[in-house]
Design a protein around this motif. Structure first.
Motif, short mmCIF file in Angstrom:
data_model
loop_
_atom_site.label_atom_id
_atom_site.label_comp_id
_atom_site.label_asym_id
_atom_site.label_seq_id
_atom_site.Cartn_x
_atom_site.Cartn_y
_atom_site.Cartn_z
N CYS A 111 -7.76 -1.51 8.26
CA CYS A 111 -7.44 -2.53 7.24
C CYS A 111 -7.70 -3.96 7.75
CB CYS A 111 -5.98 -2.40 6.82
SG CYS A 111 -5.65 -0.86 5.96
N CYS A 118 -10.61 -6.03 6.45
CA CYS A 118 -11.13 -5.44 5.20
C CYS A 118 -11.53 -6.56 4.24
CB CYS A 118 -10.06 -4.56 4.56
SG CYS A 118 -10.48 -4.06 2.88
N ARG A 141 -11.73 -4.50 -5.47
CA ARG A 141 -12.16 -3.46 -6.41
C ARG A 141 -11.87 -3.92 -7.83
NH1 ARG A 141 -11.03 -0.69 -1.83
NH2 ARG A 141 -12.30 1.15 -1.49
N LEU A 150 -7.26 -0.69 -2.00
CA LEU A 150 -7.31 0.67 -2.54
C LEU A 150 -5.93 1.29 -2.61
CD1 LEU A 150 -8.94 3.30 -3.18
CD2 LEU A 150 -9.02 3.71 -0.74
N LYS A 172 -4.63 -9.99 -0.69
CA LYS A 172 -5.01 -9.07 0.39
C LYS A 172 -3.84 -8.91 1.35
CE LYS A 172 -9.17 -7.40 1.03
NZ LYS A 172 -9.26 -5.98 0.65
N TRP A 212 -1.34 -4.23 8.03
CA TRP A 212 -1.22 -3.27 6.93
C TRP A 212 -1.96 -1.97 7.28
CZ3 TRP A 212 1.12 -2.10 2.55
CH2 TRP A 212 0.47 -1.45 1.51
N GLY A 241 -2.99 0.66 5.02
CA GLY A 241 -3.00 0.97 3.60
C GLY A 241 -3.00 2.44 3.26
N CYS A 242 -3.89 3.20 3.92
CA CYS A 242 -4.07 4.59 3.50
C CYS A 242 -2.84 5.44 3.78
CB CYS A 242 -5.28 5.19 4.21
SG CYS A 242 -6.79 4.32 3.75
S1 SF4 Z 1 -6.36 0.50 2.59
FE1 SF4 Z 1 -6.69 -1.47 1.54
S2 SF4 Z 1 -6.76 -3.03 3.14
FE2 SF4 Z 1 -6.99 -1.01 4.14
S3 SF4 Z 1 -9.21 -0.77 4.30
FE3 SF4 Z 1 -8.59 0.24 2.38
S4 SF4 Z 1 -8.81 -1.33 0.81
FE4 SF4 Z 1 -8.89 -2.38 2.78
#
Ligand code: SF4
Length: 303
Positions: free
Chosen positions: A230, A233, A237, A248, A280, A285, A287-288
């Motif tokens: 992240c 990134c 989107r 995402l 952002k 972070w 994220g996934c």
């Molecule tokens: S989870 Fe969100 S911040 Fe992390 S790489 Fe994917 S889109 Fe970018």
């Protein structure tokens, strides 16, 4: 398709048609993004080739001067469309390819036809489109096929990429027990790939690449779960209904469709994109693996 890592059983229906952006509305958003200096655009899905306007949107992006125009697709409809997409200005295609066994492919995608996908890959190659294959690796399913998938990609002038299954959406959470780490994938591909550190492509997304032992080819790895990417990134989107999302893994965004439809000037759209960018997440972070990722509907935001 309704791949097992994207949708839970019983979620096989299509997203509603109402509210989807038209080609003219996409054009307005693309113009605002160009004004902001954005140079790369990728059409994802759900499945972008289901849109009757996909070729026109590619042409619009090309006319606006985007330097990199890419598509992520399941390729089941790509064969008859590859020529028109290339002519319109498409440069690169990522094809989801989770198995080279027809039966396993059908099972993982809940009904997908491998033969149509392979025809799509051949058509894209004939058109000279830059090709990558994306394989989400699942233990007990396709984890014994990695060498075969890599060799297939190389034989078709494509770069294979192998992804950890991400805990995004309910489907992705359901199959976390089948997660195979990138480290294990590398071990399984040891006979084909060199031992060096996987290297990212500058400004080209989260994949890290390793060269083949013969030095001719590459394979990519995306480690959404075991090693977050992240930090740094740079993606925004936009959903098919005009919602801009900064990540995402966040199920909410800024809705731009009403602004576009009411004829808002480009400066307003530019300001909204900047506002979305301001959302952002911070550098730490992950994220996934975040709790918010479960609520994301992948069919609405793409991979
Ligand atoms: S989870 Fe969100 S911040 Fe992390 S790489 Fe994917 S889109 Fe970018």
């Amino acid at each position: 398709m309704a791949c097992v890592y994207c949708r839970s059983p019983g979620q096989e229906s299509f997203a509603p048609r109402a509210g989807r952006l038209t080609q003219a509305e996409w054009a307005k958003l693309l113009e605002a993004l160009r004004e902001l200096g954005v140079v790369r655009v990728r059409l994802t899905g759900g499945e972008p080739l289901l849109s009757p306007e996909v070729t026109a949107v590619v042409r619009c992006a090309a006319d606006l001067g985007f330097e990199d125009i890419a598509l992520t697709t399941n390729a089941s409809r790509l064969s008859p469309m590859a020529g028109a997409l290339k002519t319109a200005g498409l440069m690169r295609v990522n094809v989801s390819l989770d198995s080279l066994s027809s039966a396993r492919f059908r099972e993982l995608t809940r009904g997908g036809q491998l033969s149509a996908v392979l025809a799509g890959i051949s058509a894209a190659r004939s058109q000279g489109l830059e090709l990558r294959t994306n394989t989400v690796v699942l233990r007990g399913q396709n984890d014994g096929e990695l060498e075969q998938l890599a060799s297939f990609a190389w034989e078709h002038s494509a770069t294979p990429r192998f992804l950890e299954v991400m805990a995004v959406g309910q489907g992705g959470c359901d199959v976390q027990g089948a997660l195979v780490s990138v480290a294990e994938m590398r071990t399984r591909l040891n006979a084909l790939l060199s031992d060096g550190l996987a290297q990212p492509e500058i400004d080209r997304g989260p994949a890290r690449y390793v060269t083949s032992r013969c030095g001719t080819y590459r394979a990519g790895f995306i480690s959404g779960m075991t090693q977050s990417f992240c930090e740094g990134c740079d993606r925004l989107r936009v959903t098919s209904t005009g919602e801009v999302r900064a990540c995402l893994s966040m199920p909410v965004g800024l809705q731009l469709a009403d602004l576009v439809r009411s004829g808002a000037p480009r400066t307003v759209l530019v300001a909204k994109f900047l506002e979305a960018w301001g959302g952002k997440p911070a550098g730490d972070w992950v994220g996934c693996g975040s709790p918010s990722a479960r609520a994301v509907t992948m069919r609405a935001v793409g991979g």
